[in-house]
Design a protein around this motif. Structure first.
Motif, short mmCIF file in Angstrom:
data_model
loop_
_atom_site.label_atom_id
_atom_site.label_comp_id
_atom_site.label_asym_id
_atom_site.label_seq_id
_atom_site.Cartn_x
_atom_site.Cartn_y
_atom_site.Cartn_z
N CYS A 108 -0.44 -12.09 -0.07
CA CYS A 108 -0.78 -11.79 1.32
C CYS A 108 -0.79 -13.19 2.21
CB CYS A 108 -2.35 -11.31 1.39
SG CYS A 108 -2.46 -9.63 0.89
N SER A 166 -2.04 -14.78 5.65
CA SER A 166 -2.85 -14.60 6.95
C SER A 166 -1.96 -15.13 8.02
CB SER A 166 -4.27 -15.14 6.96
OG SER A 166 -5.10 -14.34 5.98
N VAL A 209 -2.52 -16.34 12.23
CA VAL A 209 -3.41 -16.27 13.44
C VAL A 209 -2.60 -17.13 14.52
CG1 VAL A 209 -5.49 -15.77 12.02
CG2 VAL A 209 -4.85 -18.18 12.63
N VAL A 218 -1.41 -10.81 7.29
CA VAL A 218 -2.80 -10.14 7.55
C VAL A 218 -3.21 -10.80 9.08
CG1 VAL A 218 -5.14 -10.32 6.79
CG2 VAL A 218 -3.34 -9.91 5.15
N SER A 219 -3.74 -10.16 9.86
CA SER A 219 -4.44 -10.73 10.93
C SER A 219 -5.57 -10.18 11.46
CB SER A 219 -3.39 -10.73 12.10
OG SER A 219 -3.48 -11.61 13.04
N ASP A 234 -2.15 -12.12 17.17
CA ASP A 234 -2.66 -10.90 16.18
C ASP A 234 -1.88 -9.76 16.36
OD1 ASP A 234 -4.33 -12.82 15.47
OD2 ASP A 234 -6.09 -11.56 15.44
N THR A 294 1.48 -4.68 6.70
CA THR A 294 0.32 -5.62 7.63
C THR A 294 -1.14 -4.88 7.32
OG1 THR A 294 -0.12 -6.57 9.60
CG2 THR A 294 0.54 -4.37 9.69
N ASN A 329 -13.37 -13.66 10.62
CA ASN A 329 -12.39 -14.75 10.44
C ASN A 329 -12.82 -15.25 8.82
OD1 ASN A 329 -11.58 -14.36 13.16
ND2 ASN A 329 -12.53 -16.30 13.52
N ILE A 348 -10.52 -12.74 6.85
CA ILE A 348 -9.07 -13.28 6.85
C ILE A 348 -8.44 -14.29 6.22
CG2 ILE A 348 -7.31 -13.56 8.74
CD1 ILE A 348 -8.69 -12.14 10.87
N ALA A 390 -6.26 -14.05 1.90
CA ALA A 390 -4.65 -14.41 1.57
C ALA A 390 -4.34 -15.68 0.74
CB ALA A 390 -3.92 -14.61 2.98
N THR A 404 -2.92 -19.57 5.04
CA THR A 404 -3.14 -19.19 6.43
C THR A 404 -1.93 -19.81 7.45
OG1 THR A 404 -5.53 -18.52 6.43
CG2 THR A 404 -4.80 -19.17 8.52
N THR A 414 -10.86 -19.96 11.74
CA THR A 414 -10.13 -19.33 10.50
C THR A 414 -9.43 -20.56 9.68
OG1 THR A 414 -9.80 -17.36 12.02
CG2 THR A 414 -8.62 -17.66 9.81
#
Length: 302
Positions: free
Chosen positions: A124, A126, A128, A156-157, A164, A178, A226, A229, A233, A236, A250
């Protein structure tokens, strides 16, 4: 016939208290730890040990709130409601609980999930960014997301406006996977403009919330969201972010948990590049394309 709280298994007790919506993440953690140490612990003992003052006002208030919730929301009726809505529960005691959450400071004891939990088995990332991205940010996202999706990475978001929303839509449009993590109950859409996208993701992708059905958007929910999120993962990716923005929250949460952060650089005179440029200056990996992101992720997985 209504089941007594004492008759429930530990996993069901955790789920029930999460469904009630009156327990903080900190109390849920204490509840889990208490029941793990001693499955026969009563709620009165658990509340008392959570509040060192024992019989003080805080103890009496917590007990009253829970007792009122027990009367108003019986376990069997609530369980049926979630089954009707096709909502699955993922608990910290489950074998397929994400390792990233398990090893974080305040893991969600129970997560409510709608969709395909198998998406969490993939690596995963993330992603953002700004709720009002520039043309540059949109171009970067549209160039980066399809190759990442094609590599089998779950994007991921937070199902918010802007970056997002674009991450989720672009991943789906590219035939990828997703996950959206939201700060409301799964039956609540915020912002309203994402209603169709959220329904589609709940049916075909995955949407996760720490909050029970009916929970409305509250300001303090989103910093808490956050952390989920950031911790779900391997890393990020921040595409555009203002100084002191939610995206930086985040990213900083990820850094606090010793997770990697990637940032896309931008013009030094653009307000939406201040946050990403600061991250790079502070040591975040500077990524210019999907190949850079994939190379960084390969190193993390080795």
């Amino acid at each position: 016939m209504r089941r007594n709280l004492e008759d429930l298994a530990i996993r069901d007790k955790l789920i029930y208290h999460a469904m009630l919506g009156v327990c903080t993440p900190q109390f849920m953690k204490h509840l889990y730890e208490s029941l793990t140490r001693d499955p026969t612990s009563t709620m009165e003992e658990i509340i008392r040990s959570y509040n060192p003052r024992g019989t003080g006002a805080a103890f009496n208030n917590a007990r009253a709130v829970l007792e009122k919730a027990y009367l108003k929301f019986p376990y069997d009726e609530m369980q049926q409601q979630y089954q009707t809505e096709n909502i699955q529960m993922l608990t910290i005691a489950d074998r397929d609980y994400p390792a990233g959450w398990l090893n974080s400071y305040l893991p969600p004891i129970v997560a409510f999930c709608a969709g395909d939990l198998r998406l969490l088995e993939r690596p995963c990332l993330s992603v953002v960014g700004s709720r009002s991205p520039t043309a540059y940010g949109k171009t970067v996202l549209n160039e980066m997301i399809p190759p990442l999706a094609a590599e089998g990475i779950t994007l991921v978001s937070g199902l918010a406006k802007g970056i997002d929303q674009m991450v989720h839509a672009c991943a789906i449009g590219s035939g990828g996977a997703t996950v959206g993590i939201i700060g409301t109950g799964l039956d609540v859409v915020y912002p309203r403009e994402n209603a169709l996208l959220q329904r589609k993701m709940m049916a075909e992708q995955l949407v996760i919330s720490e909050y029970p059905l009916g929970t409305k958007p509250e300001r303090h929910h989103f910093p808490m969201r956050n952390r989920l999120i950031a911790n779900l993962a391997l890393a990020t990716l921040v595409i555009e972010a203002r100084e002191k923005s939610g995206s930086l929250i985040t990213a900083n949460l990820a850094l606090q948990e010793n997770r990697d952060v990637f940032a896309v650089p931008g013009n030094i005179d653009s307000p939406l590049s201040v946050g990403t440029n600061q991250l790079i200056k502070a040591g975040a990996a500077c990524v210019l394309n999907a190949a850079d992101v994939l190379a960084e992720m390969r190193m993390l997985r080795e």
